[in-house]
Design a protein around this motif. Sequence first.
Motif, PDB file in Angstrom:
ATOM      1  N   SER A 102       5.547  -3.920   9.244  1.00  0.00           N
ATOM      2  CA  SER A 102       5.294  -3.200  10.172  1.00  0.00           C
ATOM      3  C   SER A 102       6.612  -2.535  10.670  1.00  0.00           C
ATOM      4  CB  SER A 102       4.648  -4.041  11.433  1.00  0.00           C
ATOM      5  OG  SER A 102       3.395  -4.446  10.811  1.00  0.00           O
ATOM      6  N   GLU A 103       7.663  -3.336  10.942  1.00  0.00           N
ATOM      7  CA  GLU A 103       8.738  -2.927  11.373  1.00  0.00           C
ATOM      8  C   GLU A 103       9.268  -1.795  10.414  1.00  0.00           C
ATOM      9  OE1 GLU A 103      13.389  -4.233  12.828  1.00  0.00           O
ATOM     10  OE2 GLU A 103      11.813  -5.610  12.343  1.00  0.00           O
ATOM     11  N   SER A 104       9.290  -2.076   9.067  1.00  0.00           N
ATOM     12  CA  SER A 104       9.820  -1.113   8.112  1.00  0.00           C
ATOM     13  C   SER A 104       9.038   0.390   8.053  1.00  0.00           C
ATOM     14  CB  SER A 104       9.645  -1.826   6.639  1.00  0.00           C
ATOM     15  OG  SER A 104       9.745  -0.795   5.670  1.00  0.00           O
ATOM     16  N   PHE A 105       7.706   0.298   8.318  1.00  0.00           N
ATOM     17  CA  PHE A 105       6.939   1.448   8.590  1.00  0.00           C
ATOM     18  C   PHE A 105       7.309   2.368   9.703  1.00  0.00           C
ATOM     19  CE2 PHE A 105       3.167   3.370   9.862  1.00  0.00           C
ATOM     20  CZ  PHE A 105       2.872   4.445   8.661  1.00  0.00           C
ATOM     21  N   LEU A 106       7.287   1.560  10.785  1.00  0.00           N
ATOM     22  CA  LEU A 106       7.345   2.260  12.125  1.00  0.00           C
ATOM     23  C   LEU A 106       8.966   2.677  12.412  1.00  0.00           C
ATOM     24  CD1 LEU A 106       5.343  -0.117  14.326  1.00  0.00           C
ATOM     25  CD2 LEU A 106       4.678   2.109  13.509  1.00  0.00           C
ATOM     26  N   LYS A 107       9.884   1.939  11.755  1.00  0.00           N
ATOM     27  CA  LYS A 107      11.266   2.525  11.965  1.00  0.00           C
ATOM     28  C   LYS A 107      12.019   2.819  10.847  1.00  0.00           C
ATOM     29  CE  LYS A 107      12.052  -0.996  16.020  1.00  0.00           C
ATOM     30  NZ  LYS A 107      12.791  -1.839  16.456  1.00  0.00           N
ATOM     31  N   ARG A 108      11.152   3.231   9.796  1.00  0.00           N
ATOM     32  CA  ARG A 108      11.680   3.694   8.460  1.00  0.00           C
ATOM     33  C   ARG A 108      12.728   2.983   7.991  1.00  0.00           C
ATOM     34  NH1 ARG A 108       9.537   5.794   4.276  1.00  0.00           N
ATOM     35  NH2 ARG A 108      10.771   7.499   3.326  1.00  0.00           N
ATOM     36  N   LYS A 109      12.647   1.643   7.678  1.00  0.00           N
ATOM     37  CA  LYS A 109      13.900   0.930   7.288  1.00  0.00           C
ATOM     38  C   LYS A 109      13.486   0.220   6.100  1.00  0.00           C
ATOM     39  CE  LYS A 109      15.463  -0.849  11.689  1.00  0.00           C
ATOM     40  NZ  LYS A 109      15.639  -2.100  12.323  1.00  0.00           N
ATOM     41  N   GLU A 110      14.439   0.369   5.266  1.00  0.00           N
ATOM     42  CA  GLU A 110      14.372  -0.124   3.665  1.00  0.00           C
ATOM     43  C   GLU A 110      14.315  -1.575   3.746  1.00  0.00           C
ATOM     44  OE1 GLU A 110      16.617   0.205  -0.519  1.00  0.00           O
ATOM     45  OE2 GLU A 110      17.698   0.927   1.155  1.00  0.00           O
ATOM     46  N   ILE A 156      12.420  -6.060  -5.354  1.00  0.00           N
ATOM     47  CA  ILE A 156      12.296  -4.698  -5.348  1.00  0.00           C
ATOM     48  C   ILE A 156      12.703  -4.362  -4.061  1.00  0.00           C
ATOM     49  CG2 ILE A 156      10.198  -2.892  -5.659  1.00  0.00           C
ATOM     50  CD1 ILE A 156       8.525  -5.285  -7.113  1.00  0.00           C
ATOM     51  N   SER A 157      13.271  -2.863  -3.946  1.00  0.00           N
ATOM     52  CA  SER A 157      13.815  -2.324  -2.842  1.00  0.00           C
ATOM     53  C   SER A 157      13.138  -1.135  -2.763  1.00  0.00           C
ATOM     54  CB  SER A 157      15.180  -2.146  -3.042  1.00  0.00           C
ATOM     55  OG  SER A 157      16.045  -3.478  -3.076  1.00  0.00           O
ATOM     56  N   GLY A 158      12.783  -0.816  -1.278  1.00  0.00           N
ATOM     57  CA  GLY A 158      12.258   0.723  -0.998  1.00  0.00           C
ATOM     58  C   GLY A 158      11.674   0.630   0.262  1.00  0.00           C
ATOM     59  N   TYR A 159      10.782   1.728   0.472  1.00  0.00           N
ATOM     60  CA  TYR A 159      10.242   1.756   1.566  1.00  0.00           C
ATOM     61  C   TYR A 159       8.843   1.534   1.800  1.00  0.00           C
ATOM     62  CZ  TYR A 159      14.790   4.053   2.965  1.00  0.00           C
ATOM     63  OH  TYR A 159      16.238   4.024   3.171  1.00  0.00           O
ATOM     64  N   PHE A 160       8.491   1.083   2.986  1.00  0.00           N
ATOM     65  CA  PHE A 160       6.782   0.695   2.823  1.00  0.00           C
ATOM     66  C   PHE A 160       6.151   1.694   3.663  1.00  0.00           C
ATOM     67  CE2 PHE A 160       3.499  -1.380   5.303  1.00  0.00           C
ATOM     68  CZ  PHE A 160       2.510  -1.452   4.121  1.00  0.00           C
ATOM     69  N   SER A 161       5.034   2.439   2.933  1.00  0.00           N
ATOM     70  CA  SER A 161       4.642   3.793   3.270  1.00  0.00           C
ATOM     71  C   SER A 161       3.324   3.263   4.411  1.00  0.00           C
ATOM     72  CB  SER A 161       3.792   4.116   2.046  1.00  0.00           C
ATOM     73  OG  SER A 161       2.804   3.361   1.651  1.00  0.00           O
ATOM     74  N   GLY A 162       2.947   2.011   4.523  1.00  0.00           N
ATOM     75  CA  GLY A 162       1.902   1.999   5.611  1.00  0.00           C
ATOM     76  C   GLY A 162       0.727   1.664   5.035  1.00  0.00           C
ATOM     77  N   GLU A 163       0.399   1.753   3.686  1.00  0.00           N
ATOM     78  CA  GLU A 163      -0.811   1.342   3.031  1.00  0.00           C
ATOM     79  C   GLU A 163      -0.953   0.120   2.568  1.00  0.00           C
ATOM     80  OE1 GLU A 163      -3.114   3.406  -0.806  1.00  0.00           O
ATOM     81  OE2 GLU A 163      -1.184   4.122  -0.359  1.00  0.00           O
ATOM     82  N   ALA A 164      -2.057  -0.552   3.207  1.00  0.00           N
ATOM     83  CA  ALA A 164      -2.304  -1.833   3.185  1.00  0.00           C
ATOM     84  C   ALA A 164      -3.640  -2.014   3.193  1.00  0.00           C
ATOM     85  CB  ALA A 164      -1.338  -2.621   4.128  1.00  0.00           C
ATOM     86  N   TYR A 165      -4.354  -3.090   2.475  1.00  0.00           N
ATOM     87  CA  TYR A 165      -5.706  -3.492   2.318  1.00  0.00           C
ATOM     88  C   TYR A 165      -5.973  -5.030   2.494  1.00  0.00           C
ATOM     89  CZ  TYR A 165      -5.837   1.357   0.681  1.00  0.00           C
ATOM     90  OH  TYR A 165      -5.507   2.523   0.447  1.00  0.00           O
TER      91      TYR A 165
END
Length: 172
Positions: A64-72, A90-99
């Motif tokens: 959630s913090e990664s998605f809201l604050k655009r952190k890697e 794996i490194s990257g950015y979370f787009s917020g798509e979760a199920y």
Amino acid sequence: MVKRTKKEFHDYNDFHDRPFGLKWGTAYAMDDLMKGVIANEEYALKNNAAKPLLSREEIDIVLSESFLKRKEVTLQLNIVDEFGRLVDEISGYFSGEAYQDYFVFEDQKIDWQDVRNVSIVDNSKWYKVDMFKSPKKDSLNTEAKFDPELQLEKDNEFYQPFYEEGENHESE
């Protein structure tokens, strides 16, 4: 016009040349061969250390913090390769798509049960890092504490007072 002769290699003592025309054919491939050998050795010797296993709630907080604050973030999966070692992070950015059963990370479907650890990457520039700042805010008190019983001692034999403006000096 200069006439060139055919290059011939004659045997000398116990040396016998190769029977084909290209004399040094493998010399140029040696660099590629050594790069491959070094890469295989690094792969065989690597060992990814296991990070602490996080709960689903802790993983949700970091994502959630990664998605809201655009952190890697980096993900360590609980999946092993054919040699029993943990796979690379794996490194990257979370787009917020979760199920319910999985989430999407860097265009990859990742099951919740496969995630071992998630951590936010610190991308601070080396020149902006304060080396004297404590990682814990309350661990050091910023106010200097002085003991009132301590007294400044000066050795009068070697002590020289600072030049003070307004004093009369003989050199003036």
